[in-house]
Design a protein around this motif. Structure first.
Motif, PDB file in Angstrom:
ATOM      1  N   MET A   1     118.565-109.199  54.775  1.00 40.98           N
ATOM      2  CA  MET A   1     117.803-108.995  53.581  1.00 40.98           C
ATOM      3  C   MET A   1     116.894-107.799  53.813  1.00 40.98           C
ATOM      4  N   PRO A   2     116.835-106.917  52.828  1.00 42.83           N
ATOM      5  CA  PRO A   2     115.906-105.793  52.952  1.00 42.83           C
ATOM      6  C   PRO A   2     114.456-106.287  52.976  1.00 42.83           C
ATOM      7  N   ALA A   3     113.582-105.486  53.500  1.00 42.84           N
ATOM      8  CA  ALA A   3     112.159-105.818  53.480  1.00 42.84           C
ATOM      9  C   ALA A   3     111.674-105.892  52.036  1.00 42.84           C
ATOM     10  N   ASN A   4     110.633-106.655  51.820  1.00 46.26           N
ATOM     11  CA  ASN A   4     109.981-106.780  50.519  1.00 46.26           C
ATOM     12  C   ASN A   4     110.921-107.281  49.430  1.00 46.26           C
ATOM     13  N   THR A   5     111.709-108.307  49.751  1.00 43.23           N
ATOM     14  CA  THR A   5     112.558-108.940  48.748  1.00 43.23           C
ATOM     15  C   THR A   5     112.111-110.380  48.543  1.00 43.23           C
TER      16      THR A   5
ATOM     17  N   CYS B   1     115.826-110.553  44.678  1.00 42.10           N
ATOM     18  CA  CYS B   1     115.429-109.333  43.971  1.00 42.10           C
ATOM     19  C   CYS B   1     114.439-108.590  44.846  1.00 42.10           C
ATOM     20  N   GLU B   2     114.296-107.323  44.574  1.00 40.78           N
ATOM     21  CA  GLU B   2     113.319-106.525  45.306  1.00 40.78           C
ATOM     22  C   GLU B   2     111.950-106.725  44.685  1.00 40.78           C
ATOM     23  N   ALA B   3     110.953-106.916  45.533  1.00 45.86           N
ATOM     24  CA  ALA B   3     109.593-107.067  45.061  1.00 45.86           C
ATOM     25  C   ALA B   3     109.092-105.721  44.534  1.00 45.86           C
ATOM     26  N   PRO B   4     108.343-105.754  43.446  1.00 45.82           N
ATOM     27  CA  PRO B   4     107.820-104.495  42.920  1.00 45.82           C
ATOM     28  C   PRO B   4     106.828-103.859  43.901  1.00 45.82           C
ATOM     29  N   LEU B   5     106.853-102.551  43.959  1.00 44.02           N
ATOM     30  CA  LEU B   5     105.911-101.842  44.823  1.00 44.02           C
ATOM     31  C   LEU B   5     104.542-101.844  44.173  1.00 44.02           C
ATOM     32  N   ALA B   6     103.531-101.990  44.989  1.00 49.01           N
ATOM     33  CA  ALA B   6     102.154-102.034  44.463  1.00 49.01           C
ATOM     34  C   ALA B   6     101.679-100.662  44.068  1.00 49.01           C
TER      35      ALA B   6
ATOM     36  N   GLY C   1     109.050-110.439  54.217  1.00 45.41           N
ATOM     37  CA  GLY C   1     107.927-109.522  54.394  1.00 45.41           C
ATOM     38  C   GLY C   1     108.327-108.076  54.633  1.00 45.41           C
ATOM     39  N   VAL C   2     107.479-107.360  55.328  1.00 43.07           N
ATOM     40  CA  VAL C   2     107.661-105.925  55.509  1.00 43.07           C
ATOM     41  C   VAL C   2     108.815-105.571  56.440  1.00 43.07           C
TER      42      VAL C   2
END
Length: 89
Positions: free
Chosen positions: A1-5, A84-89, A58-59
């Motif tokens: 899994m990619p980071a921040n998903t 899903c990918e978490a939105p960037l802040a 996480g990261v």
């Protein structure tokens, strides 16, 4: 899994019943049953087993780990992880 998903759902589709008391866990190397534990599906019974989760990776990227327990030597299933990918802040 990619980071921040965010893992949203895990689906186990048993297309050929497994023998010899099979179990499955879906998670990461840190937590084997993070997304789905042994009680969330029945690999000895044909069907689709679904679990909704809300777990953030996480990261650091993580590999999804699927652990089959018991001693099955016949049957088939597949696992789908919806994320899903978490939105960037």
């Amino acid at each position: 899994m990619p980071a921040n998903t965010i893992v949203q759902q895990v689906i186990v589709n048993v297309t050929g019943a497994l023998n010899n008391t099979p179990t499955v866990q879906v998670g990461t190397s840190d937590t084997a049953d993070l997304f789905m534990g042994t009680g969330d599906s029945d690999l000895a019974t044909l069907g689709i087993y679904s679990k909704f989760v809300d777990s953030t990776i996480g990261v650091a990227a993580r590999q999804v780990q699927i652990i089959v327990g018991g001693t099955p030597n016949a049957g088939s299933f597949d696992v789908t992880v919806v994320y899903c990918e978490a939105p960037l802040a």
